[in-house]
Design an enzyme around this catalytic site. Structure first.
Site, short mmCIF file in Angstrom:
data_model
loop_
_atom_site.label_atom_id
_atom_site.label_comp_id
_atom_site.label_asym_id
_atom_site.label_seq_id
_atom_site.Cartn_x
_atom_site.Cartn_y
_atom_site.Cartn_z
N LYS A 1 53.45 34.14 53.30
CA LYS A 1 52.93 34.39 51.95
C LYS A 1 52.53 35.86 51.75
CE LYS A 1 49.52 33.38 48.46
NZ LYS A 1 48.29 32.48 48.00
N GLU B 1 37.36 33.24 39.69
CA GLU B 1 37.19 32.86 41.10
C GLU B 1 35.97 33.14 41.91
OE1 GLU B 1 40.19 32.51 44.90
OE2 GLU B 1 40.76 33.87 43.26
#
Length: 419
Positions: A173, A223
């Protein structure tokens, strides 16, 4: 099975609101109405923000700092050691309950912008103040010049190249970002932008922080990286996203599809596993949900997991934990070192504070540290907006380009720019 109704607007963090400070509140402090102790207390601090101040609003408190009493130096010592030294120095010089606010860049070796303010005013959270429901003033018309860096086709090509390398087994990723460079014909209205960001998503984390001579980092992040209150730890990784729908039916359809997306669930699981692994050496009684739920902002749906834990060693500060977590695969990739290399090779700009962390910490080690996303850096008449997308082997270049475009909308709406 999870459903679209499993929605948390924002996750509770580990510290309560602090309605007062050891410093004088100042003549423009809120004066709550009898019987309504929260009325106007937080929004007064929001209205009082001026460029150069340190403003931070979280789901637990609102902070406004002016001037600088102690600045965290940049040297070879660990960041948490330097922060502890600045807080201790502030206490020795008469601050009874020193609290530090600021930002840490994506590159942990780069200088941070962290300081104990000369004057600090605190209030309850914005959602607890009924005045936050009042609409923000609309931005004045501005003839913005807008430049995309990189261009959308270049960004999509970078995503395609990363996907090819993942299929070859190089890494699993990487988070690739792009920017919008906005130029106004005159000075920027930073207080207006901060007010619109806060009122658009009052349950999130709104910030405006000086990060250099004449430069301001501002944004509204959804977040939480990590929060500590005493022995209680909370982390709230977000990974896997989709834009909100234009109407209710489409919005619900997109939320339900995100909860069942194999690609996004895999991306989220990688991040949650990394957070669990990073916290495990410091914590006990780690609780990790078996499946994510959803967090919504004004423009995006995100997969969300609330991780809780107990901290046996009171000497471990919130910043110690944040540094152990930073950067998570949600903003960098995995494996971390190789993902950093891919980012350097692909992105034609320095991220600076984007995908770093912003937050606060006190002398007891309690604090909240937030991932620096949905943000921009302002200087003179220029704004640089940042947005990134997590790229995995199942990613499609156009979809990731569209996702970054949707994430830009948070800030574009705050400045009134059409794009």
């Amino acid at each position: 099975m999870s459903t679209a109704s499993e929605v948390a607007t924002h996750v509770p963090t580990a510290a309560p609101a602090s309605p007062s400070t050891d410093e004088p509140a100042g003549r423009d402090a809120a004066s709550p109405e009898p019987g309504y102790p929260g009325l106007g207390a937080a929004t007064a601090l929001l209205r009082a923000y001026r460029p150069g101040d340190r403003f931070l609003a979280t789901p637990t408190r609102t902070l406004l700092g002016r001037g600088t009493r102690e600045e965290v130096p940049h040297d070879e010592r660990p960041l948490s050691t330097r922060v502890a030294g600045a807080l201790a120095a502030a206490r020795e010089r008469g601050r009874r309950t020193p609290l530090l606010i600021g930002a840490v860049p994506f590159d942990p070796q780069a200088p941070a912008a962290l300081a104990v303010s000369a004057e600090l005013r605190t209030g309850p959270s914005l959602p607890s103040d009924p005045m936050i429901a009042l609409p923000a003033e609309r931005p004045a018309p501005v003839d913005w010049g807008i430049r995309q860096v990189p261009a959308p086709e270049e960004y999509a090509a970078g995503v395609a190249d990363a996907v090819d390398r993942m299929w070859q087994g190089e890494f699993s990723k990487v988070v690739l970002a792009r920017t919008l460079e906005l130029t106004a014909p005159g000075p920027l209205d930073l207080p207006g932008m901060v007010d619109r960001l806060a009122r658009r998503d009052p349950g999130g984390y709104t910030f405006a922080l000086p990060v250099g001579e004449g430069r301001t980092l501002l944004g509204a992040s959804p977040e939480l990286l990590v929060a500590r209150r005493g022995a209680r730890i909370v982390a709230n990784p977000l990974a896997g996203s989709t834009p909100r729908g234009a109407d209710l039916a489409e919005d619900v359809r997109r939320a339900a599809a995100l909860l069942e997306s194999v690609k996004d669930l895999h991306e989220h699981a990688v991040v949650v596993d990394a957070v669990h692994t990073a916290l495990a050496p410091f914590c006990r009684d780690l609780t990790v949900p078996s499946r994510p739920t959803l967090v919504r902002t004004a423009t995006m749906w995100h997969l969300s997991s609330t991780i809780t834990a107990a901290l046996p060693d009171p000497a471990t500060s919130a910043l110690d934990l944040a540094c152990a977590l930073h950067p998570t695969p949600a903003v960098c990739g995995t494996p971390t070192d190789l993902a950093r290399q891919v980012i350097r090779e692909t992105e034609p700009f320095d991220r600076g504070y984007f995908t770093g962390m912003v937050g606060w910490q006190d002398a007891e080690g309690d604090g909240e540290w937030v991932v620096t996303i949905r943000c921009a850096e302002a200087e003179d008449s220029r704004l640089r907006l940042y947005a990134g997308a997590g790229v995995v082997s199942a990613s499609r270049p156009q979809a990731e380009t569209d996702e970054t475009g949707a994430k830009f909308r948070t800030f574009l709406n705050a400045v009134g720019a059409e794009w």
